[in-house]
Scaffold this motif. Structure first.
Motif, PDB file in Angstrom:
ATOM      1  N   LEU A   1       0.822  -1.214   0.000  1.00 16.74           N
ATOM      2  CA  LEU A   1       0.000   0.000   0.000  1.00 16.74           C
ATOM      3  C   LEU A   1       0.858   1.269   0.000  1.00 16.74           C
ATOM      4  CD1 LEU A   1      -2.833  -1.029   2.458  1.00 16.74           C
ATOM      5  CD2 LEU A   1      -2.989  -0.769  -0.025  1.00 16.74           C
ATOM      6  N   ARG A   2       2.055   1.179   0.546  1.00 19.08           N
ATOM      7  CA  ARG A   2       2.949   2.338   0.584  1.00 19.08           C
ATOM      8  C   ARG A   2       3.848   2.442  -0.658  1.00 19.08           C
ATOM      9  NH1 ARG A   2       2.935   4.497   5.805  1.00 19.08           N
ATOM     10  NH2 ARG A   2       1.999   3.121   7.336  1.00 19.08           N
ATOM     11  N   SER A   3       3.745   1.479  -1.553  1.00 20.02           N
ATOM     12  CA  SER A   3       4.603   1.497  -2.745  1.00 20.02           C
ATOM     13  C   SER A   3       4.245   2.685  -3.640  1.00 20.02           C
ATOM     14  CB  SER A   3       4.464   0.193  -3.521  1.00 20.02           C
ATOM     15  OG  SER A   3       3.196   0.109  -4.110  1.00 20.02           O
ATOM     16  N   PRO A   4       5.211   3.173  -4.423  1.00 18.16           N
ATOM     17  CA  PRO A   4       4.960   4.332  -5.289  1.00 18.16           C
ATOM     18  C   PRO A   4       3.845   4.094  -6.318  1.00 18.16           C
ATOM     19  CG  PRO A   4       7.301   3.850  -5.183  1.00 18.16           C
ATOM     20  CD  PRO A   4       6.605   2.749  -4.459  1.00 18.16           C
ATOM     21  N   GLU A   5       3.739   2.874  -6.817  1.00 19.93           N
ATOM     22  CA  GLU A   5       2.696   2.582  -7.808  1.00 19.93           C
ATOM     23  C   GLU A   5       1.294   2.758  -7.233  1.00 19.93           C
ATOM     24  OE1 GLU A   5       5.128   0.344  -7.054  1.00 19.93           O
ATOM     25  OE2 GLU A   5       6.439   0.682  -8.789  1.00 19.93           O
ATOM     26  N   VAL A   6       1.088   2.244  -6.032  1.00 17.85           N
ATOM     27  CA  VAL A   6      -0.225   2.360  -5.402  1.00 17.85           C
ATOM     28  C   VAL A   6      -0.491   3.809  -5.007  1.00 17.85           C
ATOM     29  CG1 VAL A   6      -1.628   1.637  -3.433  1.00 17.85           C
ATOM     30  CG2 VAL A   6      -0.215  -0.035  -4.625  1.00 17.85           C
ATOM     31  N   SER A   7       0.518   4.484  -4.482  1.00 16.23           N
ATOM     32  CA  SER A   7       0.361   5.898  -4.123  1.00 16.23           C
ATOM     33  C   SER A   7      -0.013   6.723  -5.347  1.00 16.23           C
ATOM     34  CB  SER A   7       1.644   6.440  -3.513  1.00 16.23           C
ATOM     35  OG  SER A   7       1.941   5.780  -2.327  1.00 16.23           O
ATOM     36  N   ARG A   8       0.631   6.445  -6.473  1.00 16.87           N
ATOM     37  CA  ARG A   8       0.339   7.160  -7.704  1.00 16.87           C
ATOM     38  C   ARG A   8      -1.114   6.925  -8.128  1.00 16.87           C
ATOM     39  NH1 ARG A   8       3.278   4.450 -12.001  1.00 16.87           N
ATOM     40  NH2 ARG A   8       1.433   3.178 -11.855  1.00 16.87           N
ATOM     41  N   ASP A   9      -1.555   5.658  -8.038  1.00 14.70           N
ATOM     42  CA  ASP A   9      -2.928   5.361  -8.417  1.00 14.70           C
ATOM     43  C   ASP A   9      -3.935   6.010  -7.484  1.00 14.70           C
ATOM     44  OD1 ASP A   9      -1.973   3.846 -10.492  1.00 14.70           O
ATOM     45  OD2 ASP A   9      -2.247   1.921  -9.485  1.00 14.70           O
ATOM     46  N   LEU A  10      -3.625   6.053  -6.199  1.00 18.69           N
ATOM     47  CA  LEU A  10      -4.523   6.693  -5.241  1.00 18.69           C
ATOM     48  C   LEU A  10      -4.578   8.198  -5.455  1.00 18.69           C
ATOM     49  CD1 LEU A  10      -3.748   4.718  -1.966  1.00 18.69           C
ATOM     50  CD2 LEU A  10      -5.775   4.537  -3.406  1.00 18.69           C
ATOM     51  N   ASP A  11      -3.434   8.801  -5.742  1.00 14.13           N
ATOM     52  CA  ASP A  11      -3.415  10.244  -6.033  1.00 14.13           C
ATOM     53  C   ASP A  11      -4.205  10.553  -7.295  1.00 14.13           C
ATOM     54  OD1 ASP A  11      -1.935  10.748  -3.808  1.00 14.13           O
ATOM     55  OD2 ASP A  11       0.011  10.737  -4.867  1.00 14.13           O
ATOM     56  N   GLY A  12      -4.176   9.655  -8.266  1.00 11.06           N
ATOM     57  CA  GLY A  12      -4.945   9.837  -9.513  1.00 11.06           C
ATOM     58  C   GLY A  12      -6.431   9.817  -9.250  1.00 11.06           C
TER      59      GLY A  12
END
Length: 134
Positions: A118-129
């Motif tokens: 959940l803290r990975s950059p990919e998931v963070s990017r998707d959540l920010d999107g």
């Protein structure tokens, strides 16, 4: 009357499992088990799962502050018969005293893996999107 085919534990199994967990915890806290490994380790019992006939209790434990959990699990399984005898006063309402088995609780490792994902950059990017679209 037909029996339920669900593999989920019954309310009775859950209630008895919690009683067995509390009884094992009391035995360990009082220091009744004379084993150097067990006495030198803080042990957390997260759950006790009962078999459907309530004759086998599988305790999931986490030794705290120990890198090799297998040594503590082996020590607990070595002393399982003694501990079973010490559970009598707390579990006298049971028809049969359950056989104790100890297993390493890996659920904390699973939670840590999920947290890292959940803290990975990919998931963070998707959540920010998702927040930008609202």
């Amino acid at each position: 009357m037909t029996r339920a085919t669900s593999s989920a534990p019954s309310q009775r199994m859950l209630r008895v499992g919690e009683q067995v967990r509390a009884a094992i915890t009391q035995v360990l806290q009082r220091g009744e088990v004379r084993d150097d490994v067990i006495e030198a380790t803080v042990i957390s019992i997260s759950e006790v799962r009962m078999s459907p006939d309530l004759k086998i209790a599988t305790a999931y434990v986490t030794p705290l502050g120990v890198s090799d959990h297998s040594i503590v699990i082996e020590a607990l399984n070595r002393n399982a018969r003694f501990m079973r005898g010490r559970l009598g006063p707390q579990l006298r309402q049971m028809k049969y005293m359950p056989e104790l088995r100890f297993r390493d609780d890996t659920s904390f490792d699973n939670y840590q893996k999920i947290d890292e994902l959940l803290r990975s950059p990919e998931v963070s990017r998707d959540l920010d999107g998702d927040n930008d679209e609202q």
